[in-house]
Design a protein around this motif. Sequence first.
Motif, PDB file in Angstrom:
ATOM      1  N   GLU A 416       0.830  -1.206   0.000  1.00  0.00           N
ATOM      2  CA  GLU A 416       0.000   0.000   0.000  1.00  0.00           C
ATOM      3  C   GLU A 416       0.864   1.255   0.000  1.00  0.00           C
ATOM      4  OE1 GLU A 416      -3.890   1.853   2.340  1.00  0.00           O
ATOM      5  OE2 GLU A 416      -3.124  -0.141   2.846  1.00  0.00           O
ATOM      6  N   TRP A 420       1.080   4.016  -3.099  1.00  0.00           N
ATOM      7  CA  TRP A 420       0.845   5.447  -2.868  1.00  0.00           C
ATOM      8  C   TRP A 420       2.023   6.280  -3.359  1.00  0.00           C
ATOM      9  CZ3 TRP A 420       3.569   8.867   0.293  1.00  0.00           C
ATOM     10  CH2 TRP A 420       2.987  10.139   0.446  1.00  0.00           C
ATOM     11  N   SER A 437       0.758   9.876   3.756  1.00  0.00           N
ATOM     12  CA  SER A 437       0.646   8.471   3.353  1.00  0.00           C
ATOM     13  C   SER A 437      -0.661   7.898   3.893  1.00  0.00           C
ATOM     14  CB  SER A 437       1.842   7.675   3.868  1.00  0.00           C
ATOM     15  OG  SER A 437       1.886   7.712   5.287  1.00  0.00           O
ATOM     16  N   PRO A 438      -1.107   6.731   3.396  1.00  0.00           N
ATOM     17  CA  PRO A 438      -2.399   6.168   3.829  1.00  0.00           C
ATOM     18  C   PRO A 438      -2.508   6.044   5.346  1.00  0.00           C
ATOM     19  CG  PRO A 438      -1.562   4.978   1.928  1.00  0.00           C
ATOM     20  CD  PRO A 438      -0.477   5.910   2.340  1.00  0.00           C
TER      21      PRO A 438
END
Length: 473
Positions: A416, A420, A437-438
Motif C-alpha cells: 500500500e 501510494w 501516506s495512507p
Amino acid sequence: MSAVLADPVNAALNAALPVAGGWPLLNPMPDDEPITPDAFPFHALGPILGAAARAIAHDVQAPDSLAGGSVLAAAGLASSPLANVYLPHGQRAPLSLFVVTGAGSGDRKSAVDAVACHEIEETRKQQARDYSKQLQDYEQDMAARKGPKESEPTKPAPKSITTGNATIEGISKLLKFQASIGVFSAEGGEMLGGHSMRDERRQSGLAFYLKGWSGESLDSLRGGEGLTVLLGRRISMHVLVQPVLLRQLLTDPLAQGQGLLARCLIAEPDTLAGTRLYRHVNPHENRDVIAYNERIRRLLETPPNFWPDGDGHELKPRDLRLNAEAQAIWVAFHNQVEVQQKNGDELEGARPFASKAAEHAARIAGVITMIDEPYAVQIGAEAMEGAIEITAFYLNEHLRLTGAGRQERQAGNLRELHAWMQRVGPMVLKKDVLQKSPRRIGRKASSLNPLLKELADRGYIREVGGEWEVRDV
C-alpha cells in the motif's frame, strides 16, 4: 505464514550490483499467494464427534471443516441447555457455539447438514406436527365452547428447536415458550441478509446475538407488548454461507466493532469440486454417523433443569468443572494466547477473537465432554487438549480470512505504501510520507521507517536528499 522481511544477504548483494540508472537489482516483493487452510483436526473432536465428522466428509465428499463445523454446531445445540462450563476464575460460560462456514455453490452444504443435523431436523419436524395437532384441537375446543370466557382453553404456543430466517422479535417470541433455540441455516444469506440484519436494524440485531452467545438476559420493551425479560435462555448458531457473503461479514465494521466476529468460529475450506467421482455410499448408514446420531438424540431427549421460581423455561444447567490437569492445560493456553497479543506479535491484529480463544476452548471442551459422557460433571485433559487444537484451527482461519496475521499485515502495508508513492512520485518529500501516506498504515516514523527501509533494500525507492525517488517499475 510467509516471511515478508527483506533477505539481508540478497539486499547486500543487490546493493553491489547496480544496473541501469544506478538502481540495484530489483528484489521483488513476495507474491500475494493465497494461504491454504489447515486441515480440520477431526481427531480433536473426540471418538464420537470426530469419527462422525470424518465419515460425513468422506461419504458426502465435502470439505473437512464444513463437516467438522456442522457436527460441532449440532452437538453444541444439543448440549447447551444441559450444562455450563465453570471456568477457573469463577465465570460460568454457556456451551452455545456460533459456527460460520463459507462454502460455494456445489460444495454440498445442504448434503452435509442433512446428515450432521438429522436428529435436530427430526425434532423440529415433530415439534411442527405436535403444534399443528394442538392448534387443531384448540380450534375445535373453541368452536364447541359454550361456557363462560374464563373457561377458554389455552392457545398452544409454537415451538421449534431451530429457525433459519427469523427476526430477533420472532426468536424472542419463541423463547417465551422454550428454553433454547438454534439459528441454523444451510443458506446463510437468509440470516445475514434477513430483516434483523439489514442496515437500519443491524446494531440491535447484533446486540441480540451477542447477548445470546453470552447467555445474558434477553430484554425488550415494545409498545403493545410491554417489557419482556427472558432469563436463562440459550442461543446457538450454525450458518453455511456463500464466500461472497462471508467476505461482507468479515469486513463489516459493525460486526467487528460490536464483537460478533470474535464470538464466531469461522472457516472457509477449499472446494473439492473436480475430485468427487461417484461413490456408492449412504452416509446415514455409516456406523460412526449412527453412533453420533444416537448420542445427539439422547441429549435432545434429556430433560434440562429449570429454576423452580422461574417462568418455566429459565434454564439451570449443571456445572462442568475442569479437573486439575484440564485446568493447568487451559491456563497455559490462556497465557500463551495472551502473550501473543502484545504489540508487534502474531495476534496483535486479532485481539478481539484471541481474547476469547480460551473461552472458546472451554466451551468446545464442554461440548465434547457432553457427547462422550452425557452425565459428566468434569472436563478432563483429553477433551481440553482436543478443544484447544480445534480453537487453534479456528484462530488460524480467523487470521487467514481477515488478514490479521502480523506478516500479512506487514506485506499489505508494504504494497500500500509503495502504490501510494508511485501515484505521488517519482519524487516524494519525506515529510509528505509522514503527513500524507495512507492512514491505515499509521503516520508515525515507528511504523513507516521499517517499510521505507525494506522498499529501499528491495530497490523500489532510494534517498535523494530530503526526498524519496520512486523507481519506475
